[in-house]
Scaffold this active site. Structure first.
Site, PDB file in Angstrom:
ATOM      1  N   GLU A 262      53.204 -76.199 103.980  1.00  0.00           N
ATOM      2  CA  GLU A 262      54.231 -77.151 103.500  1.00  0.00           C
ATOM      3  C   GLU A 262      53.525 -78.538 103.153  1.00  0.00           C
ATOM      4  O   GLU A 262      52.963 -79.086 104.248  1.00  0.00           O
ATOM      5  CB  GLU A 262      55.496 -77.346 104.120  1.00  0.00           C
ATOM      6  CG  GLU A 262      56.165 -76.064 104.150  1.00  0.00           C
ATOM      7  CD  GLU A 262      57.593 -76.215 105.036  1.00  0.00           C
ATOM      8  OE1 GLU A 262      57.869 -77.348 105.261  1.00  0.00           O
ATOM      9  OE2 GLU A 262      58.076 -75.213 105.420  1.00  0.00           O
ATOM     10  N   GLU A 314      67.342 -78.450  96.589  1.00  0.00           N
ATOM     11  CA  GLU A 314      68.262 -77.752  97.277  1.00  0.00           C
ATOM     12  C   GLU A 314      69.558 -78.254  97.806  1.00  0.00           C
ATOM     13  O   GLU A 314      69.479 -79.055  98.986  1.00  0.00           O
ATOM     14  CB  GLU A 314      67.640 -76.937  98.628  1.00  0.00           C
ATOM     15  CG  GLU A 314      66.453 -76.166  98.182  1.00  0.00           C
ATOM     16  CD  GLU A 314      65.494 -75.373  99.408  1.00  0.00           C
ATOM     17  OE1 GLU A 314      66.235 -74.348  99.875  1.00  0.00           O
ATOM     18  OE2 GLU A 314      64.647 -75.892  99.569  1.00  0.00           O
ATOM     19  N   LYS A 317      71.521 -78.277 101.668  1.00  0.00           N
ATOM     20  CA  LYS A 317      70.876 -79.007 102.613  1.00  0.00           C
ATOM     21  C   LYS A 317      71.513 -80.029 103.353  1.00  0.00           C
ATOM     22  O   LYS A 317      72.318 -80.567 102.289  1.00  0.00           O
ATOM     23  CB  LYS A 317      69.493 -79.173 102.450  1.00  0.00           C
ATOM     24  CG  LYS A 317      68.685 -77.957 102.570  1.00  0.00           C
ATOM     25  CD  LYS A 317      67.090 -78.338 102.619  1.00  0.00           C
ATOM     26  CE  LYS A 317      66.116 -77.076 102.902  1.00  0.00           C
ATOM     27  NZ  LYS A 317      64.858 -77.378 102.888  1.00  0.00           N
ATOM     28  N   GLU A 322      66.567 -84.410 102.293  1.00  0.00           N
ATOM     29  CA  GLU A 322      66.560 -83.009 102.579  1.00  0.00           C
ATOM     30  C   GLU A 322      66.784 -82.527 101.149  1.00  0.00           C
ATOM     31  O   GLU A 322      66.239 -81.163 100.741  1.00  0.00           O
ATOM     32  CB  GLU A 322      67.135 -82.348 103.595  1.00  0.00           C
ATOM     33  CG  GLU A 322      66.868 -82.734 104.926  1.00  0.00           C
ATOM     34  CD  GLU A 322      65.509 -82.224 105.209  1.00  0.00           C
ATOM     35  OE1 GLU A 322      65.087 -81.031 104.949  1.00  0.00           O
ATOM     36  OE2 GLU A 322      64.476 -83.190 105.441  1.00  0.00           O
TER      37      GLU A 322
END
Length: 341
Positions: A262, A314, A317, A322
């Protein structure tokens, strides 16, 4: 005669360039997180990856709908074992057999599974001591079920929080609490020819200490290097990789390659550090670095492969930062230009 030779050489150069790009682009991948309620179906996501030339694809868990969509795609796939499953897999070989039988064997013939990762950032942590046994049980299960010639690598993904020292890179050393864990993990990886996966985020270091870390150094643009002995570092990403390399050398496993599971940059939520422009700069420079085939200063002949975090924003989250690491919108349009889609 001369014009024929010029045409021949032009075609040869073009062919070699195409081959080079086809090989090098395989080093870059994306993380496919799905903690959102507005994402396109997996079949469309896989088609988008192929259209954009993305060659590697990381799953955080063995989602069968995604694995079905990956059939015949030839994307290099990393499948994650969820953190909460590690204890069971470490203590029960039959559970490992069941996991492989359910999540790997049905797809192994036409999904290009390259890695099985045991947990995400459980080192350091309370489950760290269980990782090696879980890896061994999954490895034994896949060898038994798929055959001894199966080439899927079993590994784990560690956090940079497991390093006690990070500057200069040659001072990298694992924290006392995980030294023995990393010896066991690294022994398994060395014996099975598997890489160690790490999560490396220059953004987090830069945003937490902008007085001592420049934006240019965090984004592969430093005009002058940071010197560590006879090594020169023009980017924090390379330094992070070599901190781990140095720590691995100190426990006797410097031969284990490092793969970045990541890395990325968020587009909003912590201005001025986060922005579309900053994210585009970092990921474009990362892409160029990875595709160049260069290694880190400590291991210049060992290319550093990486997965960008993440494919999509996303929205489920917690927190704006985030939620905003994606490189594509839910409608699959790019948030910023990165891949040649």
């Amino acid at each position: 005669m001369v014009s024929w030779w010029i045409r021949f050489m032009s075609l040869t150069v073009a062919l070699l360039f195409a081959i080079f790009m086809a090989i090098s682009v395989e080093a870059i991948g994306v993380n496919y997180g799905r903690n959102a309620d507005n994402l396109p179906p997996p079949s469309q996501v896989i088609a988008l990856c192929k259209k954009c030339g993305i060659q590697s694809f990381r799953l955080f868990d063995p989602s069968h709908d995604i694995l079905e969509a990956l059939r015949g795609s030839n994307l290099k796939v990393s499948i994650g074992v969820k953190n909460e499953d590690i204890q069971t897999l470490a203590s029960n070989p039959s559970a490992a057999n069941q996991w492989v039988s359910t999540n790997v064997a049905p797809y192994a013939d036409d999904v290009n599974i390259q890695w099985i990762t045991i947990g995400n950032e459980v080192i350091p942590g309370v489950e760290a001591t269980l990782v090696t046994q879980a890896m061994q049980n999954i490895y034994n299960a896949k060898s038994s079920i798929l055959g001894p010639t199966d080439s899927i690598k079993v590994t784990t993904v560690m956090s940079m929080a497991g390093l006690r020292n990070g500057y200069p890179p040659s001072n990298g050393v694992f924290s006392d609490e995980i030294v023995e864990v990393m010896r066991h993990v690294s022994s398994f990886l060395a014996q099975t020819g598997s890489p160690l996966l790490i999560n490396a985020y220059p953004y987090m270091a830069y945003a937490s200490d902008p007085q001592h870390i420049s934006f240019e150094y965090a984004t592969f643009q430093a005009p002058s290097p940071i010197i560590d002995g006879n090594l020169k570092y023009f980017s924090l990403f390379e330094a992070m990789v070599d901190v781990v390399n140095a720590a691995m050398e100190k426990i006797g496993f410097g031969n284990v390659p490092i793969l970045v599971a990541e890395t990325g940059w968020p587009t909003k939520g912590n201005e001025p550090f986060t922005s579309i422009e900053n994210a585009q700069t970092y990921n474009q420079k990362l892409l160029s670095f990875v595709q160049s085939g260069k290694g880190s200063p400590r291991k210049p002949t060992q290319p550093v492969d990486a997965f960008i975090f993440a494919m999509f924003n996303e929205d489920k989250k917690e927190g704006i930062v985030e939620q905003n690491w994606g490189i594509f919108n839910p409608d699959m349009s790019p948030i910023y230009p990165l891949f040649p889609c």
